[in-house]
Design a protein around this motif. Structure first.
Motif, PDB file in Angstrom:
ATOM      1  N   LEU A  53      14.487   3.306  20.897  1.00 13.74           N
ATOM      2  CA  LEU A  53      13.058   2.691  21.177  1.00 13.74           C
ATOM      3  C   LEU A  53      12.423   2.708  22.684  1.00 13.74           C
ATOM      4  CD1 LEU A  53      10.574   0.840  20.414  1.00 13.74           C
ATOM      5  CD2 LEU A  53      11.694   2.052  18.509  1.00 13.74           C
ATOM      6  N   TRP A  54      12.473   4.095  23.018  1.00 17.39           N
ATOM      7  CA  TRP A  54      11.872   4.471  24.306  1.00 17.39           C
ATOM      8  C   TRP A  54      12.584   3.697  25.438  1.00 17.39           C
ATOM      9  CZ3 TRP A  54       6.219   2.764  22.425  1.00 17.39           C
ATOM     10  CH2 TRP A  54       5.893   3.479  21.319  1.00 17.39           C
ATOM     11  N   CYS A  55      13.821   3.472  25.212  1.00 22.20           N
ATOM     12  CA  CYS A  55      14.388   2.945  26.797  1.00 22.20           C
ATOM     13  C   CYS A  55      15.448   3.719  27.240  1.00 22.20           C
ATOM     14  CB  CYS A  55      14.838   1.414  26.187  1.00 22.20           C
ATOM     15  SG  CYS A  55      16.143   1.154  25.070  1.00 22.20           S
ATOM     16  N   ASP A 111      12.954 -10.763  30.690  1.00 27.70           N
ATOM     17  CA  ASP A 111      14.004 -10.045  29.720  1.00 27.70           C
ATOM     18  C   ASP A 111      13.405  -9.045  28.778  1.00 27.70           C
ATOM     19  OD1 ASP A 111      15.166 -12.207  30.792  1.00 27.70           O
ATOM     20  OD2 ASP A 111      14.781 -13.379  29.013  1.00 27.70           O
ATOM     21  N   SER A 112      11.941  -8.853  28.640  1.00 22.70           N
ATOM     22  CA  SER A 112      11.566  -7.731  27.779  1.00 22.70           C
ATOM     23  C   SER A 112       9.971  -7.489  28.183  1.00 22.70           C
ATOM     24  CB  SER A 112      11.163  -8.482  26.323  1.00 22.70           C
ATOM     25  OG  SER A 112      10.386  -9.454  26.313  1.00 22.70           O
ATOM     26  N   GLY A 113       9.447  -6.395  27.620  1.00 19.55           N
ATOM     27  CA  GLY A 113       8.121  -5.881  28.089  1.00 19.55           C
ATOM     28  C   GLY A 113       7.156  -6.757  27.806  1.00 19.55           C
ATOM     29  N   ALA A 114       7.342  -7.326  26.635  1.00 18.84           N
ATOM     30  CA  ALA A 114       6.105  -8.400  26.337  1.00 18.84           C
ATOM     31  C   ALA A 114       6.102  -9.468  27.365  1.00 18.84           C
ATOM     32  CB  ALA A 114       6.384  -9.127  24.962  1.00 18.84           C
ATOM     33  N   GLU A 115       7.243 -10.063  27.785  1.00 20.68           N
ATOM     34  CA  GLU A 115       7.467 -11.112  28.859  1.00 20.68           C
ATOM     35  C   GLU A 115       6.700 -10.681  30.084  1.00 20.68           C
ATOM     36  OE1 GLU A 115      11.156 -13.157  28.959  1.00 20.68           O
ATOM     37  OE2 GLU A 115      11.485 -12.192  26.931  1.00 20.68           O
ATOM     38  N   ALA A 147      -4.563  -0.476  22.625  1.00 21.55           N
ATOM     39  CA  ALA A 147      -3.418  -1.018  23.466  1.00 21.55           C
ATOM     40  C   ALA A 147      -2.401  -1.610  22.930  1.00 21.55           C
ATOM     41  CB  ALA A 147      -3.953  -1.841  24.492  1.00 21.55           C
ATOM     42  N   TYR A 148      -1.233  -1.702  23.161  1.00 20.77           N
ATOM     43  CA  TYR A 148      -0.060  -2.410  23.085  1.00 20.77           C
ATOM     44  C   TYR A 148       0.895  -2.757  24.169  1.00 20.77           C
ATOM     45  CZ  TYR A 148       4.184  -3.916  20.791  1.00 20.77           C
ATOM     46  OH  TYR A 148       5.265  -4.888  20.357  1.00 20.77           O
ATOM     47  N   HIS A 149       0.867  -4.188  24.332  1.00 18.45           N
ATOM     48  CA  HIS A 149       1.561  -4.711  25.509  1.00 18.45           C
ATOM     49  C   HIS A 149       2.537  -5.602  25.072  1.00 18.45           C
ATOM     50  CE1 HIS A 149      -1.511  -2.917  28.042  1.00 18.45           C
ATOM     51  NE2 HIS A 149      -2.472  -3.264  27.246  1.00 18.45           N
ATOM     52  N   GLY A 150       2.947  -5.592  23.770  1.00 12.63           N
ATOM     53  CA  GLY A 150       4.025  -6.468  23.348  1.00 12.63           C
ATOM     54  C   GLY A 150       3.633  -7.565  22.456  1.00 12.63           C
ATOM     55  N   ILE A 219      -3.770  -2.130  31.495  1.00 20.04           N
ATOM     56  CA  ILE A 219      -3.830  -0.699  30.931  1.00 20.04           C
ATOM     57  C   ILE A 219      -2.588  -0.178  30.967  1.00 20.04           C
ATOM     58  CG2 ILE A 219      -4.467   0.224  33.352  1.00 20.04           C
ATOM     59  CD1 ILE A 219      -6.166   2.335  31.841  1.00 20.04           C
ATOM     60  N   GLU A 220      -2.178   0.882  30.027  1.00 16.72           N
ATOM     61  CA  GLU A 220      -0.903   1.476  30.123  1.00 16.72           C
ATOM     62  C   GLU A 220      -1.249   2.878  30.840  1.00 16.72           C
ATOM     63  OE1 GLU A 220       0.629   1.521  25.481  1.00 16.72           O
ATOM     64  OE2 GLU A 220      -1.339   0.778  25.502  1.00 16.72           O
ATOM     65  N   PRO A 221      -0.871   3.100  31.875  1.00 16.48           N
ATOM     66  CA  PRO A 221      -1.249   4.470  32.473  1.00 16.48           C
ATOM     67  C   PRO A 221      -0.841   5.584  32.048  1.00 16.48           C
ATOM     68  CG  PRO A 221      -0.193   2.810  34.111  1.00 16.48           C
ATOM     69  CD  PRO A 221       0.127   2.161  32.819  1.00 16.48           C
ATOM     70  N   ALA A 253      -0.959  -2.598  35.509  1.00 12.70           N
ATOM     71  CA  ALA A 253      -0.420  -1.461  34.918  1.00 12.70           C
ATOM     72  C   ALA A 253       0.986  -1.658  34.244  1.00 12.70           C
ATOM     73  CB  ALA A 253      -0.208  -0.562  35.986  1.00 12.70           C
ATOM     74  N   ASP A 254       0.735  -1.629  33.113  1.00  7.17           N
ATOM     75  CA  ASP A 254       1.712  -1.669  32.057  1.00  7.17           C
ATOM     76  C   ASP A 254       2.711  -0.486  31.735  1.00  7.17           C
ATOM     77  OD1 ASP A 254       3.715  -2.135  29.983  1.00  7.17           O
ATOM     78  OD2 ASP A 254       2.135  -2.939  28.608  1.00  7.17           O
ATOM     79  N   GLU A 255       3.684  -0.250  32.620  1.00 13.73           N
ATOM     80  CA  GLU A 255       4.716   0.720  32.725  1.00 13.73           C
ATOM     81  C   GLU A 255       5.841   0.615  32.002  1.00 13.73           C
ATOM     82  OE1 GLU A 255       4.721   4.143  35.112  1.00 13.73           O
ATOM     83  OE2 GLU A 255       2.966   3.802  36.496  1.00 13.73           O
ATOM     84  N   VAL A 256       5.788  -0.386  30.896  1.00 21.89           N
ATOM     85  CA  VAL A 256       6.957  -0.762  30.177  1.00 21.89           C
ATOM     86  C   VAL A 256       7.660   0.412  29.557  1.00 21.89           C
ATOM     87  CG1 VAL A 256       7.577  -2.001  28.212  1.00 21.89           C
ATOM     88  CG2 VAL A 256       6.502  -3.133  29.824  1.00 21.89           C
ATOM     89  N   ALA A 257       6.630   1.241  28.856  1.00 20.75           N
ATOM     90  CA  ALA A 257       7.045   2.458  28.152  1.00 20.75           C
ATOM     91  C   ALA A 257       7.198   3.629  29.064  1.00 20.75           C
ATOM     92  CB  ALA A 257       6.493   2.755  26.871  1.00 20.75           C
ATOM     93  N   MET A 258       6.312   3.929  29.968  1.00 16.22           N
ATOM     94  CA  MET A 258       6.307   5.300  30.838  1.00 16.22           C
ATOM     95  C   MET A 258       6.933   5.010  32.040  1.00 16.22           C
ATOM     96  SD  MET A 258       4.745   7.036  28.770  1.00 16.22           S
ATOM     97  CE  MET A 258       4.754   6.575  27.120  1.00 16.22           C
ATOM     98  N   ALA A 282      10.041  -2.393  32.141  1.00 19.78           N
ATOM     99  CA  ALA A 282      11.165  -3.246  31.263  1.00 19.78           C
ATOM    100  C   ALA A 282      11.809  -1.798  30.747  1.00 19.78           C
ATOM    101  CB  ALA A 282      10.636  -4.033  29.986  1.00 19.78           C
ATOM    102  N   LYS A 283      12.121  -1.956  29.247  1.00 22.12           N
ATOM    103  CA  LYS A 283      12.885  -0.531  28.822  1.00 22.12           C
ATOM    104  C   LYS A 283      13.846  -0.009  29.387  1.00 22.12           C
ATOM    105  CE  LYS A 283       9.245  -0.203  24.918  1.00 22.12           C
ATOM    106  NZ  LYS A 283      10.190  -0.312  23.784  1.00 22.12           N
ATOM    107  N   GLY A 284      13.232   1.145  30.132  1.00 20.45           N
ATOM    108  CA  GLY A 284      14.207   2.224  30.850  1.00 20.45           C
ATOM    109  C   GLY A 284      14.667   1.393  32.306  1.00 20.45           C
TER     110      GLY A 284
HETATM  111  C1  LIG Z   1       3.490  -0.278  26.928  1.00 20.11           C
HETATM  112  C2  LIG Z   1       4.242  -1.226  26.434  1.00 20.11           C
HETATM  113  N1  LIG Z   1       4.160  -2.668  26.744  1.00 20.11           N
HETATM  114  C3  LIG Z   1       5.119  -3.568  26.404  1.00 20.11           C
HETATM  115  C4  LIG Z   1       5.871  -3.297  25.384  1.00 20.11           C
HETATM  116  C5  LIG Z   1       6.685  -4.451  24.922  1.00 20.11           C
HETATM  117  O1  LIG Z   1       8.012  -4.332  25.293  1.00 20.11           O
HETATM  118  P1  LIG Z   1       9.307  -5.292  24.493  1.00 20.11           P
HETATM  119  O2  LIG Z   1       9.613  -4.666  23.328  1.00 20.11           O
HETATM  120  O3  LIG Z   1      10.419  -4.865  25.457  1.00 20.11           O
HETATM  121  O4  LIG Z   1       8.761  -6.307  24.555  1.00 20.11           O
HETATM  122  C6  LIG Z   1       5.814  -1.903  24.728  1.00 20.11           C
HETATM  123  C7  LIG Z   1       6.878  -1.882  23.799  1.00 20.11           C
HETATM  124  O5  LIG Z   1       6.951  -0.859  23.165  1.00 20.11           O
HETATM  125  C8  LIG Z   1       5.215  -1.107  25.304  1.00 20.11           C
HETATM  126  O6  LIG Z   1       5.057   0.021  24.611  1.00 20.11           O
END
Ligand SMILES: Cc1ncc(COP(=O)(O)O)c(C=O)c1O
Length: 449
Positions: A53-55, A111-115, A147-150, A219-221, A253-258, A282-284
């Motif tokens: 899952l992208w991490c 602890d997580s991307g959403a946070e 958009a997806y930010h958690g 924004i997800e860059p 800038a939400d670079e949780v995935a990128m 987060a993730k990676g």
């Molecule tokens: C851009 C982005 N932000 C936030 C999240 C949420 O991360 P997490 O699943 O670690 O809460 C994700 C998860 O896929 C994501 O892709």
């Protein structure tokens, strides 16, 4: 396998999973992993095409990360960041600031991307409250459609994927949404040849009209991940930065995935020389080993939270496992791997190799779009290539392709009918070729191409 699955199906509730389908179908139980290969309890091997899952970045059982976590176990597994600090949190913060876009000087762990995004939203909100005067009216946010930010409530409030988010609308704060730069399915009905970046014009109109009440834009860059690996045209991100500055709106800038190499640079923002006011990671960050996230902020933001206890400027937010030492140790080792093994330099030929594979898909009747950004690929399957008409939802074509791939030894997850290619950066050329050939054959098998 059966002895595990029986209990799984009795006791577990899986995320983002229709459990009726799950319980009615055969499933894979993973026992171990090495590099980009996962092995199930029956001994069958699969390529981890979704990077767990992208991490996952440097592979499973990476020697350096394994050793760092083991060493840290012998020192301490957990100690709080509330009113106390520890060696690995300090070392990692310094390293992150050293590689982050300019101007980011402070690291807030979670602890997580959403946070990490929830924290950026709360910080941005509180920042303007501390600025006082007219600024206290800056309480709202701008996000993009798709958009997806958690999945926490704040993060969902700035989420733009109806399938995931619309059920929760009554619980959410309302945000402004600007059109996503989804060029293949332009929300404004434009096509690439005649596009005049109308989506940015809409964004600017929105910012101009509401700047006085907008705290930040999130924004997800470069790539909107969960929205379908939607890739923004070159220059889009830099323009968003320019508009945020022009209208006095903070940029998150939400670079949780990128983040951490996925786009071919350490951070996606680097491609356009963008320095955001907040960077969510987060993730990676731990190479995909342990839960850890970070929200990086500027000194200007940080300074506004300083004051005497009676000023009530403290950022009242934190989680028990925030900045966990084992996770920080894994993250530090992951950064060592980036440096010592020249991961980003070595990635460039692999990115080119992936391009070559994607080219082949563009000739298939049911491939509407095959796009790429660094080590992310997305193949959008359609019923009709000319019109871009989607397959009926009930046909579950994307799921079908991924199940076929699984039978052939590759684990991937679709986003609707978009097949996502997201292997660990360490994947060998041989397994990258194998992965892409399996996807090709699976698409042909399921779509009858
Ligand atoms: C851009 C982005 N932000 C936030 C999240 C949420 O991360 P997490 O699943 O670690 O809460 C994700 C998860 O896929 C994501 O892709």
């Amino acid at each position: 396998m059966a002895k595990y699955l029986e209990r799984d199906k009795k006791y577990l509730w899986h995320p983002f999973t229709q459990m009726k389908d799950w319980m009615g179908a055969p499933q894979v139980v993973i026992a171990e992993g090495r590099g980009e290969i996962l092995t199930d309890v029956a001994g069958k091997k699969y390529i981890d095409g979704v990077s767990s899952l992208w991490c996952n970045v440097h592979g499973h059982r990476n020697k350096k990360i394994d050793a760092a976590v083991k060493r840290q176990i012998d020192a301490i597994a957990h100690s709080t960041m509330l009113g106390l600090t520890h060696v690995k949190a300090i070392e990692l913060a310094e390293r992150l600031i050293g590689i982050a876009p300019r101007g980011l000087t402070r690291v807030f762990y979670s602890d997580s991307g959403a946070e990490s995004t929830e924290i950026a939203l709360k910080m941005a909100f509180q920042y303007w409250q501390h600025r006082g005067g007219e600024h206290v009216k800056k309480t709202r946010f701008v996000a993009l459609t798709n958009a997806y930010h958690g999945d926490t409530i704040g993060a969902v409030s700035v989420g733009g994927i109806d399938l995931f988010h619309s059920i929760f609308r009554p619980l959410l704060f309302s945000a402004y949404f600007a059109p996503a730069p989804y060029c293949y399915r332009c929300p404004l009905g434009k096509d690439r040849a005649t596009c005049k970046r109308e989506c940015l014009k809409e964004l600017e109109e929105l910012l101009e009209a509401h700047a006085a009440e907008i705290a930040a834009m999130i924004i997800e860059p470069l790539v909107q991940g969960a929205g379908g690996m939607i890739m923004a045209p070159r220059g889009y991100l830099a323009e968003v930065r320019r508009l945020c500055t022009k209208y006095n709106v903070l940029m998150i800038a939400d670079e949780v995935a990128m983040g951490f190499g996925r786009t071919g640079r350490m951070f996606a923002c680097e491609h356009e020389g963008v320095a955001p006011d907040f960077l969510c990671l987060a993730k990676g960050i731990t190479g995909g080993y342990l839960p850890l996230a970070a929200t990086l902020a500027t000194e200007e933001v940080f300074d506004r939270f300083l004051g005497a206890p009676g000023d009530h400027k403290t950022f009242f937010h934190g989680h028990t496992y925030t900045g966990n030492p084992l996770a920080c140790a894994a993250a530090l080792a992951g950064l060592d791997v980036f440096e010592e093994e020249k991961v980003l330099e070595n990635l460039q030929p692999k990115i080119a190799r992936l391009s070559g594979h994607l080219e082949r898909f563009r000739g298939l009747d049911n491939v509407g779009d095959a796009r790429q950004c660094g080590m992310v690929g997305a193949i959008e399957l359609v019923a009709d290539r000319e019109s871009g008409e989607r397959f009926p939802e009930e046909k579950q074509v994307g799921v079908g392709v991924c199940l076929e791939a699984r039978r052939r030894g590759l684990l991937i997850r679709p986003l609707g009918d978009t097949i996502v290619i997201f292997p660990p950066l360490c994947i060998s050329n041989e397994n990258l070729d194998k992965m892409m050939n399996i996807i090709y054959d699976s698409v042909c098998e399921v779509c009858g191409d």
